[in-house]
Motif scaffolding. Structure first.
Motif, short mmCIF file in Angstrom:
data_model
loop_
_atom_site.label_atom_id
_atom_site.label_comp_id
_atom_site.label_asym_id
_atom_site.label_seq_id
_atom_site.Cartn_x
_atom_site.Cartn_y
_atom_site.Cartn_z
N ILE A 88 -9.40 -5.28 -28.44
CA ILE A 88 -10.35 -5.63 -27.55
C ILE A 88 -11.43 -6.58 -28.35
N SER A 89 -11.77 -7.67 -27.80
CA SER A 89 -12.79 -8.68 -28.34
C SER A 89 -13.49 -9.47 -27.54
N VAL A 133 -16.73 1.33 -26.77
CA VAL A 133 -14.99 1.67 -26.31
C VAL A 133 -15.00 3.24 -26.43
N GLU A 185 -14.78 -7.55 -33.94
CA GLU A 185 -16.10 -8.07 -33.56
C GLU A 185 -16.98 -8.48 -34.93
N VAL A 192 -10.82 -3.05 -32.16
CA VAL A 192 -11.77 -3.86 -31.56
C VAL A 192 -12.26 -4.57 -32.69
N CYS A 215 -17.08 -1.66 -30.54
CA CYS A 215 -16.10 -0.21 -30.73
C CYS A 215 -16.81 1.11 -30.40
N CYS A 264 -6.58 0.90 -22.35
CA CYS A 264 -6.50 1.66 -23.83
C CYS A 264 -5.56 2.93 -23.13
#
Lengths: 190, 388, 272
Positions: free
Chosen positions: B283-284, B346, B336, B334, B343, B326
């Motif tokens: 995830i970004s 999430v 970033e 994650v 994070c 997820c």
């Protein structure tokens, strides 16, 4: 040229590094290629470190920054020192013989170890052309003579778009001087 | 000139933001010079007057956002651009814009912080500042582009959301995107769907500017209209007069949150790249997502089943989509450029803590595809997937 | 034929929340009367207030009304006026709002010569929060945060605005009620930044802390402390410290921000 050319232009503030990179990238886009350009610099507007990154590719550019360059123009000795190992990894290094002392170069730069590290007296040539600030454009001229990254005509057009007519002429002189310099040199094996 | 109608341009992220804003109909910009956002002000100062618009350079960022809110309530689409230090100064008035329901766009070009930090280098550590920087419960929309094209597209999107929901929208870019030049395709306002705020369709003596519509969004007149507009940052009734009544206060604050949370279908949805059947989900957002996408490509080439989920909408946080994405993956990374702000969010979606791993970089450099790939491989092997 | 000022008033919102003896209602009423005399259409008038006692003025009017965050009124109205130049904008900002947290915006609104009328009801302290001293509270005054007298000096807001470039600056008091209305009209008719400071009693805090008596006595006190500007200028510095001046400080006719902006930008178009 490789599918993706990852170019670093490195010099000091005031040498037109950022603008040179921008024009090169614009020329590539006009040439129908994909391009991304960015630059980094210190707090000084003049002097100090300055670099521009240009990625030119026939493909979509997913990551737009240069993590590993395959082509470097080094105008300062620090940059030369940082990148002198590049030819061994298959990259192309053009450097300014006025600042960068190399034990490896012959005339017009053709190195004894590799034809992929070429030194040229960019500063002197720019001074002789009466336009020391045109040094980056001159070095890009040499790069475009030695490789087929972008056609010189597109670069000329992009250069004209970035300057008023009178200044464009002086800068075009530099660029053409660089082209001549490159054409005289031995073409590196690509 | 890249093509005949000049729709293809080679621009910096900052320039694309200014152009996007003006294409979306912005006719007012007020700002204060700050690295690395200044080019947005510079281009606006050049282009706005040519289109009958106003550029004002204010005495600080507080005045800048104030002037933007004023112009917006006067009927103009308005925006400002700043970076961390300026965003901190704007916070009180961002809350006021929420309360007053003054549509506006704030472009925050993230630089490395806290405090003065490094003015010319990127960071992604303003995620929480954009969400919770102003005091009090409130809803807020934050969009994050990953490319120069998205700087243009999402600025237009930001205006559309601001106008349809009557709320401030923050566009979260960073120093790298700001100065990155890429090829973009621009459109005219006629080719795009440009949304402008609703206006009252009749004049009445006792018009209630803050009576909400069915979507929870009131139809405000502009200052100077026949219908009278009353604006205050105090808790107010439908007439716009202040009142401390608990019922009014509760209803208003609930509505200000609900009109945003209930409108997530209008906001740009997550984008996915890479394996359709991933073991590892990355995830970004923003510039980090470009690195992550490259890392996912390389991982896929090596037979690792990885997929990128890029978040163009950061706030409201796309909880459901994140939970769903997820659910299918064995591990979630994650990526970033901060110490783990997304994070944390999430994990707050109810994902098992040990399943979610941060890939963080917070040192003024852009996180590289190599770093993310390394983290992907480490996870791949640790979780016992078959090495290639 | 002037308009009846009550068309601007939200009568159903009365009574107001101000204390007995407070001058804010008188100042607001005079502002509305001056608007009526200038025959400003109701929908073309905007009252922009700060935060604090005077900030509540907006709750009692039936014209366009704006109340933003503390101290920022002049920054908001700069945006409103540029977006909507035909609006007649009146700002109502207390001494704390305008001279402390908002002083930067005052200086720049005056410098830019934004065409608004700034009215500063100066009750010599922060009333809403319980009577703390403001930058305009006279030195040595007793307040809830200066129990042994205010150590800091005060300042002359009018001279600051004038120096910063305001087109029109005047000061009057609640006692000089006819003059007050006249100043409001002069200020509004002068296109550009105008500021009128009105010294007004706060019997609840300033008056009580400094034992100035009830509202009536406080108005007497203000009257006695106030001298015309020319007389004030003849006084010794020490004597000046004991008095307020009243009168018209500046009356100029420089072009306002909107006019200058478009004159300049159209000039650019012309050159291009």
């Amino acid at each position: 040229m490789p599918e993706t050319c990852k170019i670093m232009l490195e010099g000091s503030g005031g040498q037109g590094i950022g603008l040179g990179g921008k024009i090169l990238a614009e020329a590539a886009v006009a040439n129908g290629l994909n391009a991304a350009q960015s630059q980094s610099y210190g707090a000084q507007a003049r002097g100090g470190f300055s670099s521009a990154e240009v990625i030119i590719s026939t493909q979509e550019i997913v990551f737009p920054l240069v993590d590993q360059p395959n082509t470097v123009i080094a105008l300062t000795s620090q940059s030369y020192e940082r990148n002198k190992g590049l030819p061994e990894k298959g990259g192309l290094l053009l450097y300014n013989t006025v600042n960068c002392r190399s034990s490896q170069t012959g005339i017009a730069g053709c190195s004894t170890i590799s034809t992929r590290a070429l030194g040229f007296p960019f500063s002197l040539e720019a001074q002789n052309a009466g336009n020391p600030k045109g040094i980056t454009l001159l070095a890009i001229g040499t790069l475009l003579a030695l490789t087929d990254i972008v056609k010189a005509g597109y670069f000329e057009e992009a250069l004209r778009d970035n300057f008023s007519p009178s200044i464009a002429e002086a800068n075009l002189d530099c660029f053409w001087q660089g082209l001549t310099l490159g054409r005289k040199a031995q073409k590196p094996c690509c | 000139m890249m093509n005949k109608d000049n729709s293809i341009k080679f621009l910096q992220g900052n320039e694309a933001c200014a152009l996007g804003g003006i294409t979306a109909g912005a006719r007012f910009f007020a700002g204060y010079p700050i690295s690395p956002a200044s080019e947005i002000a510079e281009l606006s100062s050049l282009l706005l007057p040519q289109r009958g618009g106003i550029y004002l350079q204010m005495e600080d960022e507080i005045a800048s956002i104030a002037a933007v809110i004023g112009a917006s309530l006067g009927g103009m689409k308005a925006f400002t651009a700043t970076s961390g230090p300026g965003l901190s100064l704007m916070q009180e008035n961002i809350g006021f814009a929420v309360m007053a329901e003054a549509p506006c766009v704030i472009i925050n070009v993230q630089r490395f912080g806290p405090s003065t930090g490094v003015a010319t280098r990127p960071g992604q550590a303003d995620v929480m500042t954009t969400r919770w920087g102003t005091h009090g419960d409130h809803g807020i929309i934050v969009l994050a582009p990953t490319s120069v094209q998205e700087c243009y597209d999402l600025t237009i999107e930001a205006f559309n959301l601001a106008e349809s929901l009557r709320t401030p929208v923050i566009l979260l870019t960073d120093a790298t995107l700001a100065h990155l030049r890429e090829k973009i395709v621009t459109r005219t306002d006629k080719e795009l769907s440009i949304i402008s705020r609703q206006k009252p369709d009749q004049v009445t003596e006792d018009y209630q500017p803050y009576r909400p519509g069915p979507d929870g969004v009131p139809v405000l007149p502009d200052f100077g209209d026949q219908n009278i507009l009353r604006v205050t940052g105090l808790i107010h009734d439908h007439d716009g007069y202040s009142t401390p009544k608990p019922q009014t206060a509760g209803d208003l604050v609930h509505r200000l949150q609900q009109k945003i949370e209930g409108a997530t279908s209008l906001m740009p949805a997550p984008r996915y790249f890479g394996s359709n059947d991933p073991e590892i989900l990355i995830i970004s957002f923003g510039i980090s997502a470009r690195s992550a996408r490259e890392a996912v490509n390389r991982a896929n080439d090596q037979g690792i089943k990885a997929r990128l989920m890029q978040l163009p909408t950061i706030w409201p946080f796309p909880e459901e989509a994140v939970r769903y994405a997820c659910y299918g993956a064995s591990a979630v990374l994650v990526a970033e450029m901060n110490s783990g702000q997304i994070c944390r969010e999430v994990r707050a979606c109810g994902i098992q803590r040990e399943k979610v791993v941060g890939v963080n970089r917070a040192d003024t450099a852009v996180i590289t595809p190599g770093e993310i790939l390394k983290a992907i491989k480490k996870t791949w092997f640790r979780w016992g997937f078959h090495p290639i | 034929m002037s308009i009846d000022y009550s068309v601007y008033l939200a009568k159903e919102r009365l009574p107001h929340l101000w204390c007995p003896g407070c001058g804010h209602g008188i100042i607001l009423k005079n502002m509305l009367i001056s608007m009526a005399e200038m025959e400003i259409p109701r929908e073309k008038a905007l009252l922009a207030c700060g935060i604090g006692c005077s900030g509540r003025a907006g709750d009692y009017v039936n014209i366009h009304r704006f109340q933003g965050t503390h101290g920022r009124t002049l920054a908001y109205v700069t945006g409103i006026k540029m977006a909507h130049p035909e609006l007649k904008i009146f700002c109502f900002m207390g001494d704390g709002d305008c001279s402390a947290i908002g002083i930067g915006h005052l200086i720049h609104a005056a410098r830019r010569n934004v065409d608004v009328t700034a009215i500063v009801p100066n009750n010599l302290n922060y009333g809403m929060t319980g009577g703390q001293f403001s930058p305009l509270t006279p030195g040595e005054s007793l307040t809830s945060t200066s129990r042994s007298g205010k150590a800091e000096p005060d300042m002359d807001l009018c001279r600051l605005a004038a120096e910063a470039g305001a087109n029109y600056v005047a000061r009057t008091t609640i006692y000089h009620v006819v003059e007050m209305k006249k100043r409001f009209i002069e200020a509004t008719n002068n296109k550009g930044f105008s500021l009128v400071e009105v010294i007004t009693p706060c019997p609840t805090y300033y008056g009580r802390y400094n034992q100035l008596g009830n509202a009536h006595k406080m108005i007497e006190w203000i009257k006695d402390k106030t001298v015309p500007l020319h007389k004030y200028e003849e006084m010794s510095v020490k004597n000046q410290e004991q008095h307020f001046w009243r009168g018209k400080l500046v009356e100029k006719h420089k072009p306002d921000l909107y006019t200058r902006y478009w004159q300049h930008e159209r000039g650019m178009d012309h050159r291009a």
